[in-house]
Design an enzyme around this catalytic site. Sequence first.
Site, PDB file in Angstrom:
ATOM      1  N   LYS A  78       0.849  -1.185   0.000  1.00  0.00           N
ATOM      2  CA  LYS A  78       0.000   0.000   0.000  1.00  0.00           C
ATOM      3  C   LYS A  78       0.891   1.244   0.000  1.00  0.00           C
ATOM      4  O   LYS A  78       1.958   1.258   0.627  1.00  0.00           O
ATOM      5  CB  LYS A  78      -0.906  -0.035   1.231  1.00  0.00           C
ATOM      6  CG  LYS A  78      -1.953   1.061   1.290  1.00  0.00           C
ATOM      7  CD  LYS A  78      -2.865   0.831   2.482  1.00  0.00           C
ATOM      8  CE  LYS A  78      -3.871   1.962   2.655  1.00  0.00           C
ATOM      9  NZ  LYS A  78      -4.771   1.733   3.814  1.00  0.00           N
ATOM     10  N   SER A 153      -9.360   2.981   3.213  1.00  0.00           N
ATOM     11  CA  SER A 153      -8.299   3.560   2.414  1.00  0.00           C
ATOM     12  C   SER A 153      -7.461   2.541   1.641  1.00  0.00           C
ATOM     13  O   SER A 153      -6.632   2.917   0.819  1.00  0.00           O
ATOM     14  CB  SER A 153      -7.375   4.388   3.311  1.00  0.00           C
ATOM     15  OG  SER A 153      -6.683   3.565   4.238  1.00  0.00           O
ATOM     16  N   SER A 177     -10.252   0.674   7.242  1.00  0.00           N
ATOM     17  CA  SER A 177      -9.597   0.831   5.948  1.00  0.00           C
ATOM     18  C   SER A 177      -9.252  -0.462   5.228  1.00  0.00           C
ATOM     19  O   SER A 177      -8.888  -0.433   4.058  1.00  0.00           O
ATOM     20  CB  SER A 177      -8.323   1.669   6.100  1.00  0.00           C
ATOM     21  OG  SER A 177      -8.661   3.013   6.329  1.00  0.00           O
TER      22      SER A 177
END
Length: 475
Positions: A78, A153, A177
């Site tokens: 990520k 996210s 997230s």
Amino acid sequence: MVDALHEYTALELHQLLQRREVSPVEATAHYLERVGRLDAVVGAFAHVTPDAALERARAVERDVPTAAPLWGMPLADKDLHPRAGVPTAFGSRAHAGEVPEESDDLVAALDAAGAVSLGKTATPEYGLPSYTEPLAGRPARNPWNLELGAGGSSGGAAAAVAAGLLPFAPGNDGGGSIRIPAASCGLVGVKPSRGRVPSGSGLDRLAGLGVVGPLARTVADAALLLDGMVAPHGYPASHPFAVRAPGDDGPFLGAAIRGEGRFQVGVLRDTPWDTFTEIRLDPEARDALDAGIALLDRLGHGVEEVPPTSEPGYPAAFRTIWQAGAATIDVPPERHHLLEPLTRWLMARGRERSAGDLAAALSWLVGFERRTIARFAPFDAVLTPALALTPRPVGWYDAEDGEENFAQQVRFTPYTSFVNVAGLPALVLPVHDTAAGLPMGVQLIGRPGGEAALFAIAAQLERAARRGRRRPPVW
């Protein structure tokens, strides 16, 4: 066989690699080809590193023992997790072109486990909102319907796994997230207990909110990746803190494969946001919850309602922590104009808070944690909707008004953040499909350290739902 590697589950691919029927280089090349062909429409990746990935795959094949728990498995970092030598922008224009010299703990752990990173998956700016539409890049789109967002996210990670660009992917979760994008894209997403994963325990984060965990297409795949994250050198895990999640560290793959046991499951319908804004379940979210309840009942589990309660102090306390976290963002004033309006609003509000405000919020949330654990104590797991609404269209969130943006996020996902506050494990998985073909899921919340029970229940639900290996239009 190599032409269809993305059709295998991550566990099946892992077994092929272990038997040397597929090499790390072949697996890496296969997924890189798919990324190169499909990501232009999905927007899952912030940065792709094909040369470095193939070099890493050759090094794994040559130098890393096959006993490494994620040997040769493709995944991606990520964009919030720095990798030495790879551009890392944290989803922000303010960090464009920055290349870190050191990798963070999660990246180092995944490397130690033998994984091969293909690049960086997309995230919103600093991972702050629950959708992934950064001005620094493209929106991460939902492979089931490209007009919809992938959530956030960890939206890029979810989009990549759902579209078959990766077999599974790591994410992080400070208020939902991992679970929000997993639920949006029809995946399994796991938020571990605070203290469970050494490289992302939450113990060193404000209010203990942020932990790391897996996104995958099956329950067993998620357990496989979580085991590699917990113990990258093999069990027993090596913890850097004197405290950790209660119970055994794992491994969890066995529980996810066996799916055994009968459990007492509570059904939670109220949320701690009910006094902040009107929380309404879309019919599709209610149908998914009803489907989950029916499956649990059919499987012979005890199912009963969790009595409602009221926590009117929660919204103010959580907002204080969210804003205080944004106040620590380190960007020179001359680059503030590159930040997105939501980030600037959060930073400004956070810097208006006093130390007393922060201390009071932290104290209140500790009490909330204790009350929540006591409230859920009669149950092995608690079932909630994964999301209150169906996945939101790209561009749905207010880009200028921070207050309205925050309220929109709460209405979309009111069942996730309080799990982080309580430090509990949680897992989302799809159990229902809408008339338009969108997967909708439920969330299972466990006791402290109760990941094994969650995997066992989820495996049973996965089998009983009989959804098969459904594929999105982007595949």
